[in-house]
Design an enzyme around this catalytic site. Structure first.
Site, PDB file in Angstrom:
ATOM      1  N   HIS A  10      -2.856   4.679 -11.625  1.00 37.86           N
ATOM      2  CA  HIS A  10      -2.635   4.265 -10.230  1.00 37.86           C
ATOM      3  C   HIS A  10      -3.681   3.309  -9.688  1.00 37.86           C
ATOM      4  CE1 HIS A  10       0.561   7.246  -9.236  1.00 37.86           C
ATOM      5  NE2 HIS A  10      -0.060   7.970 -10.153  1.00 37.86           N
TER       6      HIS A  10
ATOM      7  N   LYS B 124      -2.989   2.476   6.336  1.00 37.23           N
ATOM      8  CA  LYS B 124      -3.322   2.825   4.947  1.00 37.23           C
ATOM      9  C   LYS B 124      -4.783   3.222   4.927  1.00 37.23           C
ATOM     10  CE  LYS B 124      -1.916  -1.468   3.927  1.00 37.23           C
ATOM     11  NZ  LYS B 124      -0.985  -1.258   2.816  1.00 37.23           N
ATOM     12  N   ARG B 125      -5.268   3.755   3.794  1.00 32.60           N
ATOM     13  CA  ARG B 125      -6.694   4.031   3.716  1.00 32.60           C
ATOM     14  C   ARG B 125      -7.484   2.743   3.983  1.00 32.60           C
ATOM     15  NH1 ARG B 125      -8.343   9.306   1.851  1.00 32.60           N
ATOM     16  NH2 ARG B 125     -10.434   8.433   1.678  1.00 32.60           N
TER      17      ARG B 125
ATOM     18  N   LYS C  22      -8.066  -3.733   0.625  1.00 30.98           N
ATOM     19  CA  LYS C  22      -6.854  -3.763   1.459  1.00 30.98           C
ATOM     20  C   LYS C  22      -7.006  -4.751   2.626  1.00 30.98           C
ATOM     21  CE  LYS C  22      -5.660   1.041   0.260  1.00 30.98           C
ATOM     22  NZ  LYS C  22      -4.340   1.021  -0.390  1.00 30.98           N
TER      23      LYS C  22
ATOM     24  N   THR D 297       3.145   1.873  -1.338  1.00 30.57           N
ATOM     25  CA  THR D 297       4.424   2.531  -1.081  1.00 30.57           C
ATOM     26  C   THR D 297       4.747   2.419   0.405  1.00 30.57           C
ATOM     27  OG1 THR D 297       3.162   4.588  -1.033  1.00 30.57           O
ATOM     28  CG2 THR D 297       4.460   4.151  -3.007  1.00 30.57           C
TER      29      THR D 297
ATOM     30  N   LYS E 148       8.302   1.584   2.730  1.00 30.71           N
ATOM     31  CA  LYS E 148       8.786   2.331   3.907  1.00 30.71           C
ATOM     32  C   LYS E 148       9.072   1.383   5.059  1.00 30.71           C
ATOM     33  CE  LYS E 148       5.978   6.125   2.222  1.00 30.71           C
ATOM     34  NZ  LYS E 148       4.594   6.677   2.235  1.00 30.71           N
TER      35      LYS E 148
END
Ligand code: 26W
Length: 807
Positions: free
Chosen positions: A363, A544-545, A550, A652, A656
């Site tokens: 992952h 998100k984290r 990111k 993910t 969504k």
């Protein structure tokens, strides 16, 4: 509370309609909760409803288990240190087709269904993507009738609660088990001894492990029911108990604290979830947790197998074990140990048997997140496994004698769990097309050359039951009204929306559904965050984290630039925006915490600026979790997926948003690549460097300086941050942060800034063209079918597990 005359004697109601949901709720209220309706609290009603709904799951659950036993069907075992489940009650009512009935029942008792649903704490036994994926997979396996067990740890404390103090993240322990948890069944009979430490001894010519510590793993089962209640599987979570409860001698001597020591010590094993998905830390307790989960699971699997079979060489015909990342990668050596030491199988036979059962999902490519244990720690906690790892390494090396640079498991006094998992698995998979390619090229090039058929791709997916049907009632109602029911279990049917999307009437309804969600979110933000936002503004969401790769930093810096542009020309035709952030930082991740503080500081200044006013707001509700995602995603107009190319394995959340009709602004990273492919370039705001360009860019040591000097906007923005415009009480607060952008910009915030800014301008003009925007949003929904986790699970069943549906 309104009184309902027929309530006061639950017995009356029971005899009136003994099988109705209402009667069952009242029965549980009386006999399980011991409460009279007159005095029942929201908690009591929630528990009563949960037990009544749980009753409905038990039958399909028994039936599924019986059928699996009767047919000797192969079972899947999903081993994961994390299951990020969220709330269970509403999901269960939706899957059983009882949501409307439950709502109606609660209304008849004068109870607000929403309030009851929201009374349930999130089961937050995970950090982020990996844990949430495991939860979606459990639901899809149940929906598809794939006989499966999830194995995890029953952490007493899930992921920490986040609050902000002066804009800074403060962590508090999470307490989901403070109240009774109505969904689990305690299974004291399913208990295994888990050994640790000690030494190896020669006994009768055999090496025998003499452990010096033991704990007991005791099972807690939660049924997981699939769509329409056709099948139910088990999530089995292990709690740690002491082998000896209590030292009575010490107690009798008056040493009360010491008497309880064994219990306290054992319990630490299932006490708390490690809140770090960023850097690998090498802590002994973590290794013990990993072994605790894995050994308990494998002992349970072998016990179940041996209940109906005798020949352990046939294990792979009946058992598929999936390792969710390397966290349970000790499964390879542990399965060999059980086969060899406990069941007398020769090593050379045990290894291929174990490998034929095991699959490994990777992952992350981030080097700092790859697990490696110091041989000292590993050998100390698991001396027998250290021997077996060396045996596996030696065997593999011998099999591939003559390789110029053989890649081993043990190197530089470390056990590398990625290599161990790879070698001990018959299939290794990445979680998006791009990610699987990068695994081959960059992460395991040597092992891939030795085993060219082992790496396969399994692009992630999410369950459309929770992430559309349940969380977005306005849109799912519209979909069913338009194309009929059935899409919930066959998301490709959403393609049927393409034609209606060409009509004004459908687009108007689609827009109206989105608006309902936006108004609801606005009301929630007003009551929870005390901020008023305009529901007609563009809701731009990044949840998100918090992690450098990111690039929440890129988002907030661009926001500052946008604010400045508004101030320069406040009367221009701006599209009003609400920037929404959500997410937690690992407690020890200082840079991520600094980014959180910056976002909050920027929000404070912008939200109080009368010039920008309603044209720009920044909101960052604290304690982002699954339930908050269920609120935010249906109300989003724009999905922020802006990681540095090559760093996000899949994502993910991106899926969504797409399903819920929010176009993406994003890079060519992870599953964004596949989202772009499905939805088409005209419905996706693509920007930024590719993985190859990013890698090349880093070769220039001056890349950040050059990018900043080439961008007047970025220069101005960094200047404002550095000068303390957003930290007037401490002007140099962000000095280091700005310095890092100039000099250590590994994630290429500077180099992608202008492209991102330009993409945001494209978003604004697209949003201003209302009709086209709605069409674009609706096409995102229509083309999202590929991202159902049902598709993902079907693919694992075929390519990795070799198991069929039992339905
Ligand atoms: C050892 C510390 C640690 C703990 C957890 C390191 C790394 C992790 C996880 C592997 C991080 C994770 O959650 N990865 C995410 O997995 C999702 C599901 O596949 C992907 O969608 C995300 O892109 C990926 O970051």
């Amino acid at each position: 509370m309104p009184r309902h005359p027929n309530l006061w004697n639950p017995m009356n109601d029971l005899s009136a309609a003994p099988t109705s949901l209402k009667a069952n709720i009242l029965r549980h209220l009386a006999y399980t909760l011991g409460k009279d309706a007159e005095h029942a609290s929201t908690y009591d009603w929630r528990m009563a409803l949960s037990f009544a709904i749980r009753d409905q799951i038990v039958e399909p659950w028994f039936a599924s288990t019986r059928k699996t036993w009767a047919t000797g069907h192969k079972r899947v075992y999903y081993l994961s240190m994390e299951f990020l489940i969220g709330r269970i009650l509403e999901d269960a009512t939706v899957n059983l087709g009882l949501r409307d009935q439950a709502e109606e029942a609660m209304a008849s008792f004068g109870q607000d269904f929403r309030a009851i649903i929201e009374d349930e704490p999130d089961a937050a036994l995970g950090n982020g993507g990996l844990g949430r994926l495991a939860a979606c997979f459990m639901e899809s396996m149940a929906t598809l009738g794939c006989p499966a067990y999830g194995y995890g740890i029953r952490y007493e404390h899930g992921l920490f609660r986040q609050r902000f103090e002066g804009g800074r993240q403060v962590e508090a322990p999470e307490d989901w088990l403070k109240q009774d948890h109505p969904w689990e069944f305690t299974r004291p009979e399913a208990a295994y001894v888990i050994p640790f430490k000690g030494h190896m001894e020669q006994q009768a010519g055999r090496e025998v492990w003499v452990p010096s510590e033991t704990v007991v793993a005791s099972a807690y089962d939660t049924p997981v029911v699939g769509w329409q209640g056709k099948w139910a599987n088990t999530l089995r979570l292990w709690g740690a108990l002491p082998t000896t409860m209590f030292d009575l001698d010490r107690f009798n001597r008056g040493d009360y604290a010491a008497a309880a020591e064994p219990e306290a010590l054992a319990r630490t094993l299932s006490r708390v979830l490690y809140p770090d998905d960023t850097t690998y830390q090498g802590k002994e307790l973590r290794l013990k947790q990993e072994f605790f989960l894995t050994s308990a699971a494998l002992q349970d699997i072998l016990r179940r197998f041996l209940a109906s079979e005798t020949d352990l060489r046939k294990l792979p015909d009946h058992v598929a074990i999936q390792m969710n990342d390397t966290h349970p990668a000790i499964a390879g050596p542990e399965l060999i140990r059980l086969l060899v030491d406990e069941h007398g199988m020769p090593f050379d036979q045990a290894l291929p048997v174990a490998r034929a059962c095991l699959g490994y999902t990777n992952h992350t490519l981030l080097p700092e997140a790859l697990e490696r244990w110091a041989t000292f720690t590993f050998g100390n906690v698991l001396p027998r496994h250290m021997q077996i790892v060396e045996q596996i390494d030696h065997w593999h090396k011998t099999e591939h004698r003559g390789r110029p640079h053989y890649i081993g498991i043990v190197k530089h006094h470390e056990v590398r769990m990625g290599e161990l998992a790879f070698i001990m698995a018959h299939k290794v998979n990445g979680v998006s097309a791009l990610h699987s390619d990068l695994i081959k090229k960059n992460l395991f090039p040597e092992l891939h050359a030795l085993h060219p058929d082992r790496i396969v791709n399994q692009t992630n997916g999410v369950t459309p039951r929770r992430w559309l049907k349940m969380c977005n009632k306005p849109l799912s109602t519209l979909i069913t009204d338009t194309i009929g029911a059935g899409w919930e279990a066959d998301l490709d049917l959403l393609k049927g929306l393409e034609k209606p999307i060409k009509t004004k009437a459908f687009c108007k309804d689609f827009d109206a559904a989105k608006r309902v969600n936006k108004v609801e979110l606005s009301n929630w933000l007003a009551s929870h965050e005390g901020i008023t936002v305009n529901p007609d503004a563009l809701f731009d969401v990044q949840i998100k984290r918090i992690h450098e790769y990111k690039r929440q930093l890129l988002n907030i810096l661009q926001t500052i630039g946008h604010w400045e542009a508004i101030k320069q020309n406040p009367n221009a035709n701006w599209v009003p925006r609400v920037k929404i952030f959500g997410g937690k930082a690992a407690p020890g991740y200082a840079v991520a915490k600094e980014i959180i503080r910056l976002i909050n500081d920027v929000a404070e200044v912008i939200n109080n600026d009368p010039v920008s006013g309603d044209l720009l707001k920044v909101v960052y509700p604290a304690n982002y979790n699954v339930s908050m995602a269920e609120r935010l995603i249906p109300a989003a107009d724009l999905s922020e997926q802006i990681s540095t190319a090559g760093k996000e394995a899949s994502g993910t959340g991106n899926m969504k948003f797409m399903i819920n009709g929010a176009p993406t602004i994003g890079t060519l990273d992870g599953a964004n690549v596949e989202i772009l492919h499905e939805v088409g370039e005209e419905n996706f705001f693509l920007f930024g460097m590719t993985t190859e360009q990013a890698m090349a860019r880093r070769q220039d040591p001056e890349h950040a300086r050059k990018a900043i000097e080439a961008s007047q906007t970025l220069q101005d923005v960094l200047q404002m941050v550095a000068e303390g415009r957003f930290s007037p009480d401490q002007k140099d607060r962000y000095h280091d942060l700005v310095h890092r952008v100039w000099h250590h910009d590994y994630f290429l915030v500077a180099s992608d800034f202008d492209a991102y800014d330009a993409a945001q301008v494209r978003v604004d003009s697209a949003y201003a063209d209302r009709d086209n925007w709605v069409k674009m949003a609706a096409l995102n929904t229509a083309r999202s079918g590929f991202f159902s986790s049902d598709r993902t699970i079907r693919s694992y069943m075929k390519d990795v597990w070799n198991v069929s549906s039992a339905l």
